[in-house]
Write a protein that holds these residues in place. Structure first.
Motif, short mmCIF file in Angstrom:
data_model
loop_
_atom_site.label_atom_id
_atom_site.label_comp_id
_atom_site.label_asym_id
_atom_site.label_seq_id
_atom_site.Cartn_x
_atom_site.Cartn_y
_atom_site.Cartn_z
N PRO A 1 8.32 -10.99 -0.46
CA PRO A 1 8.12 -9.58 -0.13
C PRO A 1 9.32 -8.68 -0.40
O PRO A 1 9.19 -7.45 -0.39
CB PRO A 1 7.81 -9.62 1.37
CG PRO A 1 8.50 -10.84 1.87
CD PRO A 1 8.44 -11.84 0.74
N GLU A 2 10.48 -9.24 -0.65
CA GLU A 2 11.70 -8.42 -0.74
C GLU A 2 11.65 -7.36 -1.84
O GLU A 2 12.01 -6.20 -1.61
CB GLU A 2 12.93 -9.32 -0.88
CG GLU A 2 13.22 -10.11 0.39
CD GLU A 2 14.52 -10.89 0.33
OE1 GLU A 2 15.42 -10.47 -0.42
OE2 GLU A 2 14.63 -11.91 1.03
N PRO A 3 11.22 -7.68 -3.08
CA PRO A 3 11.17 -6.64 -4.11
C PRO A 3 10.27 -5.47 -3.74
O PRO A 3 10.56 -4.32 -4.09
CB PRO A 3 10.63 -7.38 -5.34
CG PRO A 3 11.01 -8.82 -5.11
CD PRO A 3 10.87 -9.01 -3.64
N VAL B 1 0.83 -1.21 0.00
CA VAL B 1 0.00 0.00 0.00
C VAL B 1 0.86 1.26 0.00
O VAL B 1 0.56 2.24 -0.69
CB VAL B 1 -0.96 0.00 1.21
CG1 VAL B 1 -1.81 1.27 1.23
CG2 VAL B 1 -1.85 -1.24 1.17
N ALA B 2 1.97 1.22 0.76
CA ALA B 2 2.86 2.39 0.81
C ALA B 2 3.43 2.72 -0.56
O ALA B 2 3.63 3.89 -0.90
CB ALA B 2 3.99 2.13 1.80
N ASN B 3 3.68 1.70 -1.36
CA ASN B 3 4.24 1.91 -2.69
C ASN B 3 3.20 2.40 -3.69
O ASN B 3 3.54 3.01 -4.71
CB ASN B 3 4.87 0.63 -3.23
CG ASN B 3 6.15 0.27 -2.49
OD1 ASN B 3 6.74 1.12 -1.82
ND2 ASN B 3 6.58 -0.97 -2.59
N SER B 4 1.91 2.14 -3.41
CA SER B 4 0.86 2.52 -4.35
C SER B 4 0.13 3.81 -3.94
O SER B 4 -0.48 4.46 -4.78
CB SER B 4 -0.17 1.39 -4.49
OG SER B 4 -0.84 1.16 -3.26
N SER B 5 0.20 4.16 -2.65
CA SER B 5 -0.49 5.35 -2.15
C SER B 5 0.51 6.48 -1.97
O SER B 5 1.49 6.34 -1.23
CB SER B 5 -1.19 5.05 -0.83
OG SER B 5 -2.17 4.04 -0.99
N LYS B 6 0.27 7.60 -2.63
CA LYS B 6 1.18 8.73 -2.55
C LYS B 6 1.22 9.31 -1.15
O LYS B 6 0.23 9.36 -0.45
CB LYS B 6 0.77 9.81 -3.56
CG LYS B 6 0.93 9.39 -5.02
CD LYS B 6 0.55 10.54 -5.94
CE LYS B 6 0.72 10.15 -7.41
NZ LYS B 6 0.35 11.25 -8.31
N LYS C 1 11.34 -1.07 -2.58
CA LYS C 1 10.78 0.14 -3.18
C LYS C 1 10.18 1.10 -2.15
O LYS C 1 9.77 2.21 -2.52
CB LYS C 1 9.69 -0.26 -4.19
CG LYS C 1 10.21 -1.05 -5.37
CD LYS C 1 9.08 -1.47 -6.29
CE LYS C 1 9.59 -2.34 -7.44
NZ LYS C 1 8.50 -2.80 -8.32
N VAL C 2 10.13 0.70 -0.89
CA VAL C 2 9.52 1.55 0.13
C VAL C 2 10.45 2.72 0.46
O VAL C 2 11.61 2.52 0.82
CB VAL C 2 9.23 0.73 1.42
CG1 VAL C 2 8.74 1.65 2.53
CG2 VAL C 2 8.18 -0.35 1.13
N LYS C 3 9.93 3.92 0.38
CA LYS C 3 10.74 5.12 0.61
C LYS C 3 10.35 5.87 1.89
O LYS C 3 11.11 6.72 2.36
CB LYS C 3 10.61 6.09 -0.58
CG LYS C 3 11.01 5.47 -1.92
CD LYS C 3 12.43 4.91 -1.88
CE LYS C 3 12.81 4.28 -3.22
NZ LYS C 3 14.14 3.61 -3.15
N CYS C 4 9.19 5.59 2.44
CA CYS C 4 8.76 6.29 3.66
C CYS C 4 9.46 5.69 4.88
O CYS C 4 10.04 4.60 4.82
CB CYS C 4 7.25 6.19 3.82
SG CYS C 4 6.65 4.52 4.16
N PRO C 5 9.44 6.38 6.04
CA PRO C 5 10.03 5.84 7.27
C PRO C 5 9.40 4.50 7.66
O PRO C 5 8.18 4.31 7.52
CB PRO C 5 9.72 6.92 8.31
CG PRO C 5 9.60 8.17 7.52
CD PRO C 5 8.95 7.76 6.23
N LEU D 1 15.28 -3.15 2.72
CA LEU D 1 15.05 -1.72 2.85
C LEU D 1 16.33 -0.93 2.54
O LEU D 1 16.29 0.11 1.88
CB LEU D 1 14.55 -1.38 4.26
CG LEU D 1 13.14 -1.89 4.61
CD1 LEU D 1 12.88 -1.73 6.10
CD2 LEU D 1 12.08 -1.15 3.80
N GLY D 2 17.46 -1.47 3.01
CA GLY D 2 18.74 -0.80 2.74
C GLY D 2 19.12 -0.83 1.28
O GLY D 2 19.64 0.14 0.74
N LYS D 3 18.81 -1.95 0.61
CA LYS D 3 19.13 -2.08 -0.81
C LYS D 3 18.40 -1.04 -1.63
O LYS D 3 18.91 -0.53 -2.63
CB LYS D 3 18.78 -3.48 -1.29
CG LYS D 3 19.16 -3.76 -2.73
CD LYS D 3 18.85 -5.20 -3.12
CE LYS D 3 19.23 -5.48 -4.55
NZ LYS D 3 18.91 -6.90 -4.94
N GLY D 4 17.19 -0.68 -1.16
CA GLY D 4 16.40 0.32 -1.87
C GLY D 4 16.80 1.75 -1.54
O GLY D 4 16.23 2.69 -2.08
#
Length: 463
Positions: A373-375, A260-265, A379-383, A408-411
């Motif tokens: 779930p890793e991919p 949801v975090a990746n799809s919701s601005k 892509k998650v950018k929020c805290p 998370l670190g890889k992203g």
């Protein structure tokens, strides 16, 4: 594949007359040389009827159960998350029926009883009305699927603009309190956060309690769409700070929140409580191993079960065509279940194998086994705050927290906190063994350490 009878159901709703079905019903499940007592506590609710189940011999009380159909005199209880079906017929003062799980069938008759065991379980953290904050019953729509979801929005005050966290439940049909074994963890968490100045939206899963839709055919992606709809709903409210809407997911909810975090601005934050970060098949294998060891199974038993399940999961991952998948799984299960001592008398080998296949090939289970779930985490950018209890046997803390940090670190996400909380189980209770059978025996619903950790981290990002 032998399956132990697990008396873990999720939320029952009865559509029957109060005079006939309300009250407590007790019966005995006879498993080989042992017996397990069962008690259903059925009561009237605004939505129809609900029930809690006790398994006194396993120390489990107040288990919320699954969907129920009652057409006098026929009763059908289905708990798809546990693969449980109970078919019965109401006859004045008793119900004659059959309890089925994983291909095993047991005659279980239920009789009216005056027991009040479910109500006597102590839950000292559970708040009761009137609350010192504003609450509102809300309904929002998943427009993509045309279903309405019902929930409760709690805000520090009726007037004002507030940050809000959406609570996303774990696997199985859950109501807005994520009610399990007499505990209401989402009610406790919501109450704690709202008193700290953070609004909370919690809702009934689709097809559960007051929410529309069908639960048993839904998979994780469908539940993610429901959660995304909750985000869109909050954005329409004047009393919600649209830049401070975040997600808190428990267990499977920890898979859903990153999607949801990746799809919701503009998602403000996500908190993953025992959120999986390794593939579904590997998580289940580790779960079986940890629970087996804590239950006292021999290493030989554990390794045999692991080997059999690995091969079953490989079949699920290899075949995408439903017919091809079912044919190959049926062939494999038929082979390994020959002469299985767990097969009940009165059921053919063919029916026994088919029941096992049906359980592993539910839409949700097949999807979960295949999901990595890793991919999505990359892509998650929020805290992000990711927490696990050190005694969690369902989502292994070391393996999942390590994978969480790596993904998370890889992203390139720098705003992450990954913590293992000592002494806590999958439900974030202070515990002894971490076994699921303990959940209902423990009076505590959520450890104060977990609540404090969540609250203090949120202070960094929303205040």
């Amino acid at each position: 594949m032998k399956k132990k009878i697990l008396l873990l159901l999720s939320c029952i709703t009865f559509a029957a007359s109060a005079q006939q079905i309300s009250g407590s019903w007790a019966g005995t499940l006879k498993v080989q040389s042992s017996s397990l007592r069962l008690v259903f506590h059925i009561s009237k609710t605004e939505a129809g009827y609900s029930a809690l189940m006790d398994s006194p011999d396993q120390g489990a009380y107040g288990l919320p159960a699954g969907s129920v159909t009652f057409t006098d005199p026929s009763l059908l209880i289905e708990a798809p998350a546990m693969g449980i079906i109970y078919r019965g017929e109401l006859k004045d003062d008793h119900i004659t029926g059959v309890f089925q799980q994983g291909g095993q069938k047991f005659n279980v008759d239920l009789f009216r009883t005056l027991t009040q065991e479910a109500e006597e379980r102590k839950r000292p953290q559970e708040p009761s009305a009137p609350y010192p904050y504003y609450t509102e019953e809300v309904v929002f729509k998943n427009a993509k699927e045309g279903i309405e979801l019902s929930g409760t929005l709690s805000l520090p005050k009726k007037e004002g603009v507030f940050p809000v966290a959406i609570l996303i439940s774990g696997s199985g049909p859950q109501n807005r309190d994520e009610e399990l074994m007499g505990h209401k963890p989402f009610l406790v968490l919501s109450d704690y956060l709202v008193r700290k100045g953070i609004g909370v939206l919690r809702y009934d899963d689709r097809g559960t309690a007051k929410s529309g839709g069908v639960f048993k055919t839904a998979v994780t992606a469908d539940f993610a769409q429901d959660a995304a709809s909750a985000v869109e709903y909050l954005k329409t409210r004047k009393d919600v700070n649209k830049n401070k809407i975040g997600l808190i997911g428990h267990s499977e909810g920890g898979l859903i929140a990153p999607i949801v975090a990746n799809s919701s601005k503009n998602t403000a934050f996500i908190i993953l409580l025992a959120g999986p970060a390794i593939s579904g098949d590997q998580l289940l294998l580790k779960q079986q191993e940890l629970i087996g060891k804590a239950s006292g199974k021999s290493e030989a038993e554990i390794q045999k079960s692991k080997s059999e399940n690995e091969k079953a999961f490989e079949i699920v991952k290899k075949y995408s065509d439903p017919a091809e998948l079912k044919a190959n799984m049926t062939r494999y299960i038929s082979e390994i279940s020959q002469n299985d001592p767990a097969k009940p008398e009165g059921i053919s080998q063919k029916d026994y194998a088919e029941a096992q296949v049906a359980r592993i090939l539910t839409p949700w289970m097949a999807s979960f086994i295949r999901y990595n779930p890793e991919p999505v985490l990359e892509k998650v950018k929020c805290p992000v705050l990711a927490l696990n209890g050190a005694k969690d046997l369902q989502v292994a803390p070391k393996e999942n927290l390590d994978a969480m940090s790596k993904a998370l670190g890889k992203g390139g996400n720098k705003n992450i906190a990954v913590k293992e909380l000592p002494g806590l189980n999958h439900m974030f209770q202070e515990c002894s063994t971490g076994l699921p059978s303990e959940y209902g025996q423990i009076e505590q619903t959520i450890s104060p350490l977990a609540l404090k950790t969540i609250s203090e981290w949120l202070d960094l990002y929303i205040n």
